[in-house]
Write a protein that holds these residues in place. Structure first.
Motif, PDB file in Angstrom:
ATOM      1  N   ASP A  13       0.864  -1.177   0.000  1.00 52.02           N
ATOM      2  CA  ASP A  13       0.000   0.000   0.000  1.00 52.02           C
ATOM      3  C   ASP A  13       0.903   1.229   0.000  1.00 52.02           C
ATOM      4  O   ASP A  13       1.468   1.593   1.021  1.00 52.02           O
ATOM      5  CB  ASP A  13      -0.901  -0.016   1.241  1.00 52.02           C
ATOM      6  CG  ASP A  13      -1.891   1.144   1.269  1.00 52.02           C
ATOM      7  OD1 ASP A  13      -1.610   2.186   0.643  1.00 52.02           O
ATOM      8  OD2 ASP A  13      -2.935   1.003   1.913  1.00 52.02           O
TER       9      ASP A  13
ATOM     10  N   SER B  86      -7.657   0.094   0.562  1.00 53.96           N
ATOM     11  CA  SER B  86      -7.468   0.290   2.005  1.00 53.96           C
ATOM     12  C   SER B  86      -7.972   1.649   2.457  1.00 53.96           C
ATOM     13  O   SER B  86      -7.615   2.147   3.499  1.00 53.96           O
ATOM     14  CB  SER B  86      -5.980   0.144   2.364  1.00 53.96           C
ATOM     15  OG  SER B  86      -5.215   1.054   1.611  1.00 53.96           O
TER      16      SER B  86
ATOM     17  N   GLU C 206     -10.553  -5.138   5.655  1.00 53.00           N
ATOM     18  CA  GLU C 206      -9.751  -5.512   4.490  1.00 53.00           C
ATOM     19  C   GLU C 206     -10.294  -6.779   3.825  1.00 53.00           C
ATOM     20  O   GLU C 206     -10.441  -6.819   2.604  1.00 53.00           O
ATOM     21  CB  GLU C 206      -8.285  -5.724   4.897  1.00 53.00           C
ATOM     22  CG  GLU C 206      -7.619  -4.513   5.502  1.00 53.00           C
ATOM     23  CD  GLU C 206      -7.374  -3.418   4.503  1.00 53.00           C
ATOM     24  OE1 GLU C 206      -7.793  -3.555   3.348  1.00 53.00           O
ATOM     25  OE2 GLU C 206      -6.762  -2.413   4.878  1.00 53.00           O
TER      26      GLU C 206
ATOM     27  N   LYS D  29      -4.325  -2.412  -3.883  1.00 55.60           N
ATOM     28  CA  LYS D  29      -3.586  -1.428  -3.099  1.00 55.60           C
ATOM     29  C   LYS D  29      -4.461  -0.222  -2.757  1.00 55.60           C
ATOM     30  O   LYS D  29      -4.249   0.438  -1.755  1.00 55.60           O
ATOM     31  CB  LYS D  29      -2.345  -0.950  -3.863  1.00 55.60           C
ATOM     32  CG  LYS D  29      -1.305  -2.033  -4.068  1.00 55.60           C
ATOM     33  CD  LYS D  29       0.016  -1.449  -4.523  1.00 55.60           C
ATOM     34  CE  LYS D  29      -0.093  -0.762  -5.850  1.00 55.60           C
ATOM     35  NZ  LYS D  29       1.206  -0.244  -6.315  1.00 55.60           N
ATOM     36  N   LYS D  30      -5.456   0.064  -3.613  1.00 55.72           N
ATOM     37  CA  LYS D  30      -6.316   1.223  -3.402  1.00 55.72           C
ATOM     38  C   LYS D  30      -7.505   0.905  -2.499  1.00 55.72           C
ATOM     39  O   LYS D  30      -8.287   1.784  -2.178  1.00 55.72           O
ATOM     40  CB  LYS D  30      -6.840   1.732  -4.748  1.00 55.72           C
ATOM     41  CG  LYS D  30      -5.735   2.210  -5.692  1.00 55.72           C
ATOM     42  CD  LYS D  30      -6.323   2.539  -7.045  1.00 55.72           C
ATOM     43  CE  LYS D  30      -5.227   2.926  -8.037  1.00 55.72           C
ATOM     44  NZ  LYS D  30      -5.765   3.159  -9.388  1.00 55.72           N
TER      45      LYS D  30
END
Length: 213
Positions: free
Chosen positions: A53, A176, A183, A173-174
């Protein structure tokens, strides 16, 4: 003999990884299947995939075979923490026997990783973009050795390339952001169709032959 056997398995796994990613509907499901495939094909006890991230400068666990599945989405670490963080710090594979004795070892309660005595972490990088880390662990101290690194590097490159092609690791990755979901819930809800929909830099062309490019 061992190296040759691993090389053969490594070559045969490439097409399977591409097939899993192409045929599976969600990133989370695809990564679980890839982890299971690697663990089964190479007879390793743990195969885990962590995503980087960039906004938070940390790694979080998105798929695992061998560790406690409840750790998915809940294990996260900064790049200056743990052996997995060390992989991205140096942007190079990290191989350790008896990882619990290493000064960078970080234990996550409930993960179940305390019983594993060999560790291999490999960066997932595509065209210079850091996507995450592939981790292999075994209960036996000699379950894997340094001669296996090149084979797993090839597999890590394949995972990164295939994943980047459909852009789902970027979108993981986006995921979060502060949406109110955990999650694991965000991982499960994301689909390839959604991730492909936001891909703005895609260039469409006309294929001249079938197969992989």
């Amino acid at each position: 003999m061992r190296v040759q056997a691993f090389e053969k398995r490594g070559m045969s796994i490439i097409e399977d990884v591409g097939r899993i990613i192409a045929d599976t509907h969600s990133p989370a499901e695809a990564l679980r299947e890839v982890a299971a495939l690697i663990a089964d094909r190479f007879f390793v006890d743990v195969c885990s995939i962590y995503v980087f991230d960039e906004d938070r400068n940390c790694l979080f666990l998105v798929a695992t075979v061998g560790l406690n599945e409840e750790s998915v989405g809940r294990i996260r670490m900064n790049l200056d923490e743990g052996l997995t963080g060390l992989v991205l710090e140096g942007m190079t594979p990290v191989f350790v026997r008896d990882p619990a004795d290493h000064p960078r070892y970080k234990y996550f309660e409930g993960s179940g990783e305390e019983k594993y005595h060999s560790y291999l972490g490999l960066p997932l990088i595509y065209h210079g973009e850091v996507l995450g880390v592939l981790v292999i662990q075994t209960e036996e101290n000699a379950g894997i050795d340094e001669s296996d690194i090149s084979i797993f590097q090839m597999i890590a490159s394949q995972i990164a390339g295939e994943a980047a092609y459909v852009s789902f690791l970027r979108d993981l990755k986006k995921m979060s952001g502060d949406t109110g979901a955990t999650e694991p819930e965000r991982l499960e809800s994301q689909t390839f169709d959604e991730s492909r929909r936001v891909k703005k830099d895609l260039l469409k062309g006309i294929p001249v032959s079938t197969g992989f490019g």
